[in-house]
Motif scaffolding. Sequence first.
Motif, PDB file in Angstrom:
ATOM      1  N   MET A   1       1.306   9.591  -1.848  1.00  0.00           N
ATOM      2  CA  MET A   1       1.245   9.107  -0.481  1.00  0.00           C
ATOM      3  C   MET A   1       2.243   7.957  -0.311  1.00  0.00           C
ATOM      4  O   MET A   1       2.347   7.072  -1.152  1.00  0.00           O
ATOM      5  N   ARG A   2       2.966   7.991   0.775  1.00  0.00           N
ATOM      6  CA  ARG A   2       3.990   6.991   1.063  1.00  0.00           C
ATOM      7  C   ARG A   2       3.366   5.627   1.327  1.00  0.00           C
ATOM      8  O   ARG A   2       2.360   5.506   2.002  1.00  0.00           O
ATOM      9  N   TYR A   3       3.996   4.593   0.768  1.00  0.00           N
ATOM     10  CA  TYR A   3       3.587   3.212   0.981  1.00  0.00           C
ATOM     11  C   TYR A   3       4.654   2.558   1.841  1.00  0.00           C
ATOM     12  O   TYR A   3       5.768   2.302   1.384  1.00  0.00           O
ATOM     13  N   GLY A   4       4.336   2.308   3.110  1.00  0.00           N
ATOM     14  CA  GLY A   4       5.330   1.824   4.055  1.00  0.00           C
ATOM     15  C   GLY A   4       5.264   0.332   4.326  1.00  0.00           C
ATOM     16  O   GLY A   4       4.362  -0.380   3.871  1.00  0.00           O
ATOM     17  N   LEU A   5       6.220  -0.126   5.102  1.00  0.00           N
ATOM     18  CA  LEU A   5       6.358  -1.541   5.430  1.00  0.00           C
ATOM     19  C   LEU A   5       5.126  -2.076   6.171  1.00  0.00           C
ATOM     20  O   LEU A   5       4.658  -3.178   5.889  1.00  0.00           O
ATOM     21  N   GLU A   6       4.590  -1.298   7.076  1.00  0.00           N
ATOM     22  CA  GLU A   6       3.407  -1.741   7.828  1.00  0.00           C
ATOM     23  C   GLU A   6       2.221  -1.974   6.898  1.00  0.00           C
ATOM     24  O   GLU A   6       1.521  -2.985   7.001  1.00  0.00           O
ATOM     25  N   GLN A   7       2.001  -1.049   5.963  1.00  0.00           N
ATOM     26  CA  GLN A   7       0.901  -1.206   5.007  1.00  0.00           C
ATOM     27  C   GLN A   7       1.165  -2.384   4.080  1.00  0.00           C
ATOM     28  O   GLN A   7       0.253  -3.148   3.741  1.00  0.00           O
ATOM     29  N   PHE A   8       2.422  -2.558   3.662  1.00  0.00           N
ATOM     30  CA  PHE A   8       2.771  -3.701   2.818  1.00  0.00           C
ATOM     31  C   PHE A   8       2.414  -5.012   3.520  1.00  0.00           C
ATOM     32  O   PHE A   8       1.816  -5.912   2.917  1.00  0.00           O
ATOM     33  N   CYS A   9       2.800  -5.157   4.787  1.00  0.00           N
ATOM     34  CA  CYS A   9       2.519  -6.394   5.531  1.00  0.00           C
ATOM     35  C   CYS A   9       1.019  -6.627   5.666  1.00  0.00           C
ATOM     36  O   CYS A   9       0.543  -7.766   5.528  1.00  0.00           O
ATOM     37  N   ALA A  10       0.253  -5.556   5.901  1.00  0.00           N
ATOM     38  CA  ALA A  10      -1.215  -5.679   6.000  1.00  0.00           C
ATOM     39  C   ALA A  10      -1.798  -6.103   4.657  1.00  0.00           C
ATOM     40  O   ALA A  10      -2.676  -6.979   4.594  1.00  0.00           O
ATOM     41  N   ASP A  11      -1.311  -5.514   3.574  1.00  0.00           N
ATOM     42  CA  ASP A  11      -1.797  -5.879   2.237  1.00  0.00           C
ATOM     43  C   ASP A  11      -1.426  -7.317   1.888  1.00  0.00           C
ATOM     44  O   ASP A  11      -2.233  -8.051   1.296  1.00  0.00           O
ATOM     45  N   ALA A  12      -0.213  -7.744   2.252  1.00  0.00           N
ATOM     46  CA  ALA A  12       0.211  -9.125   1.985  1.00  0.00           C
ATOM     47  C   ALA A  12      -0.720 -10.099   2.706  1.00  0.00           C
ATOM     48  O   ALA A  12      -1.166 -11.095   2.128  1.00  0.00           O
ATOM     49  N   HIS A  13      -1.039  -9.789   3.949  1.00  0.00           N
ATOM     50  CA  HIS A  13      -1.981 -10.621   4.711  1.00  0.00           C
ATOM     51  C   HIS A  13      -3.319 -10.718   3.978  1.00  0.00           C
ATOM     52  O   HIS A  13      -3.835 -11.815   3.747  1.00  0.00           O
ATOM     53  N   ASP A  14      -3.866  -9.570   3.620  1.00  0.00           N
ATOM     54  CA  ASP A  14      -5.186  -9.546   2.965  1.00  0.00           C
ATOM     55  C   ASP A  14      -5.158 -10.283   1.629  1.00  0.00           C
ATOM     56  O   ASP A  14      -6.060 -11.073   1.332  1.00  0.00           O
ATOM     57  N   ASP A  15      -4.140 -10.036   0.818  1.00  0.00           N
ATOM     58  CA  ASP A  15      -4.048 -10.677  -0.496  1.00  0.00           C
ATOM     59  C   ASP A  15      -3.943 -12.193  -0.379  1.00  0.00           C
ATOM     60  O   ASP A  15      -4.569 -12.929  -1.146  1.00  0.00           O
ATOM     61  N   LEU A  16      -3.172 -12.675   0.599  1.00  0.00           N
ATOM     62  CA  LEU A  16      -2.991 -14.114   0.744  1.00  0.00           C
ATOM     63  C   LEU A  16      -4.179 -14.787   1.422  1.00  0.00           C
ATOM     64  O   LEU A  16      -4.408 -15.982   1.215  1.00  0.00           O
ATOM     65  N   MET A  17      -4.948 -14.026   2.196  1.00  0.00           N
ATOM     66  CA  MET A  17      -6.171 -14.593   2.769  1.00  0.00           C
ATOM     67  C   MET A  17      -7.209 -14.802   1.665  1.00  0.00           C
ATOM     68  O   MET A  17      -7.967 -15.767   1.697  1.00  0.00           O
ATOM     69  N   LEU A  32       5.407  -5.493  -3.159  1.00  0.00           N
ATOM     70  CA  LEU A  32       6.791  -5.354  -2.715  1.00  0.00           C
ATOM     71  C   LEU A  32       7.533  -4.384  -3.634  1.00  0.00           C
ATOM     72  O   LEU A  32       8.284  -3.527  -3.154  1.00  0.00           O
ATOM     73  N   GLU A  33       7.307  -4.480  -4.929  1.00  0.00           N
ATOM     74  CA  GLU A  33       7.927  -3.505  -5.843  1.00  0.00           C
ATOM     75  C   GLU A  33       7.433  -2.094  -5.533  1.00  0.00           C
ATOM     76  O   GLU A  33       8.215  -1.143  -5.583  1.00  0.00           O
ATOM     77  N   ARG A  34       6.159  -1.975  -5.205  1.00  0.00           N
ATOM     78  CA  ARG A  34       5.613  -0.652  -4.829  1.00  0.00           C
ATOM     79  C   ARG A  34       6.328  -0.125  -3.587  1.00  0.00           C
ATOM     80  O   ARG A  34       6.717   1.048  -3.535  1.00  0.00           O
ATOM     81  N   LEU A  35       6.521  -0.988  -2.596  1.00  0.00           N
ATOM     82  CA  LEU A  35       7.223  -0.603  -1.372  1.00  0.00           C
ATOM     83  C   LEU A  35       8.655  -0.181  -1.683  1.00  0.00           C
ATOM     84  O   LEU A  35       9.119   0.874  -1.236  1.00  0.00           O
ATOM     85  N   LEU A  36       9.351  -0.999  -2.476  1.00  0.00           N
ATOM     86  CA  LEU A  36      10.762  -0.739  -2.769  1.00  0.00           C
ATOM     87  C   LEU A  36      10.974   0.460  -3.677  1.00  0.00           C
ATOM     88  O   LEU A  36      12.060   1.036  -3.705  1.00  0.00           O
TER      89      LEU A  36
END
Length: 184
Positions: A1-17, A32-36
């Motif tokens: 399954m594709r891991y896109g920029l939108e999901q990355f940003c949502a995950d970054a938010h959750d991880d940093l919260m 980010l490595e997963r995204l890239l």
Amino acid sequence: MRYGLEQFCADAHDDLMVDPGPKGREKVRQNLERLLSDPKESEILRNAYWEPGANIIHHDTETGIYVLGHLHNKDGRRGPHDHGSSWAIYGNVSGHTDMTVWRRLDDGTEAGHAEIEPDQEYRIEPGMAKLYNEGAIHSISYPAETRLIRITGTDLMQETVKRFDPEKQLVVAHDRSQDSAAAQ
């Protein structure tokens, strides 16, 4: 399954919260490595239209992070510097970034004086991402047409950063907010 920029940003938010410190940032780096490394997303990012320089892709007002797309349209180099009170994650989409991480040898008590030496040197290739916590002194160089994603903990244009000259053993504080004020 594709891991896109939108999901990355949502995950970054959750991880940093959950953890805004080094452990949460490390999760963001890993994602980010997963995204890239996703071939489809990497192709999209390589072909995205970005102006030369830094392009804001996403800003999370709750965590304060910025996701920036950098297009370096010519060979470049930035001397040793830090990001002030912020942290940063660099991840290459295309091209490469040669990174030098510097170690400060003096105690920082003498204004304008700094003794630094290279501590680590490595290349960030496409698909790789590296984390630099607050105070990390680093210098970069890259070839023309390098594209990278940089995540910062805050708006670096509002930070006072340090720029180092290892040969002259100098350090200068630079208020980046004056750069944007001068440009207006």
